[in-house]
Design a protein around this motif. Structure first.
Motif, PDB file in Angstrom:
ATOM      1  N   ASP A 193      -6.999   1.101  -6.080  1.00 13.92           N
ATOM      2  CA  ASP A 193      -6.991   2.399  -5.354  1.00 13.92           C
ATOM      3  C   ASP A 193      -8.182   2.443  -4.612  1.00 13.92           C
ATOM      4  OD1 ASP A 193      -5.524   4.100  -8.381  1.00 13.92           O
ATOM      5  OD2 ASP A 193      -4.736   2.569  -6.865  1.00 13.92           O
TER       6      ASP A 193
ATOM      7  N   GLU B 208       0.753  -0.946   0.058  1.00 24.67           N
ATOM      8  CA  GLU B 208       0.053   0.064   0.002  1.00 24.67           C
ATOM      9  C   GLU B 208       0.996   1.369   0.029  1.00 24.67           C
ATOM     10  OE1 GLU B 208      -1.976  -2.859   2.853  1.00 24.67           O
ATOM     11  OE2 GLU B 208      -0.140  -2.228   2.643  1.00 24.67           O
TER      12      GLU B 208
ATOM     13  N   ARG C 159      -5.766   9.730  -1.607  1.00 21.10           N
ATOM     14  CA  ARG C 159      -5.729   8.447  -2.540  1.00 21.10           C
ATOM     15  C   ARG C 159      -4.730   7.362  -2.241  1.00 21.10           C
ATOM     16  NH1 ARG C 159      -8.365   7.992  -7.411  1.00 21.10           N
ATOM     17  NH2 ARG C 159      -7.557   6.141  -8.991  1.00 21.10           N
TER      18      ARG C 159
ATOM     19  N   SER D  94      -3.238   3.461  -2.641  1.00 21.00           N
ATOM     20  CA  SER D  94      -2.991   2.603  -3.977  1.00 21.00           C
ATOM     21  C   SER D  94      -2.413   1.306  -3.536  1.00 21.00           C
ATOM     22  CB  SER D  94      -1.928   3.175  -5.092  1.00 21.00           C
ATOM     23  OG  SER D  94      -2.638   4.284  -5.586  1.00 21.00           O
TER      24      SER D  94
ATOM     25  N   THR E 139      -3.712  -3.735  -9.801  1.00 18.35           N
ATOM     26  CA  THR E 139      -3.618  -2.700  -8.751  1.00 18.35           C
ATOM     27  C   THR E 139      -5.069  -2.362  -8.174  1.00 18.35           C
ATOM     28  OG1 THR E 139      -3.462  -0.625 -10.219  1.00 18.35           O
ATOM     29  CG2 THR E 139      -1.434  -1.346  -9.361  1.00 18.35           C
TER      30      THR E 139
END
Length: 119
Positions: free
Chosen positions: A79, A6, A19, A21, A77
């Protein structure tokens, strides 16, 4: 070896945005749900949001309308866009992979990233 890493946590004022990810490696999770959980001090880990392989989403009532989960299967990924943050959103946020959108059970977990929202 499967790894979930992360990034994007930090300190933000109430009303602000962050944000998060999560980058997965070691295998692909395109056929499974991925998600985010959080654990506040003194509390158990709690569900935040999840996204299925087809893009269907599920949110906890406490973040619905403020957080948006998305995924990129090509990049492996997931998010989490967090808007209108509140002090009660302060927690360690964990990425999860290879799970079910229905049971919210996941097999793989990241190490977590701290999100702190000041009032």
């Amino acid at each position: 070896q499967v790894q979930l890493v992360e990034s994007g946590g930090g300190l933000v004022q109430a009303g602000g945005s962050l944000r998060l990810s999560c980058a997965a490696s070691g295998r692909t999770f395109r056929n499974y749900a991925m998600g985010w959980f959080r654990q506040a001090p003194g509390k158990e880990r709690a569900f935040v949001a999840a996204i299925g392989w087809s893009g269907s989403t599920r949110y906890s009532d406490s973040v619905k309308g403020r957080f948006t989960i998305s995924r990129d299967n090509a990049k492996n990924t997931v998010d989490l866009q967090m808007n209108s943050l509140k002090p009660e959103d302060t927690a360690v946020y964990y990425c999860a992979a290879e799970g079910s959108l229905y049971t919210l059970e996941f097999n793989y977990w990241g190490q977590g990233t701290q999100v702190t929202v000041s009032s």
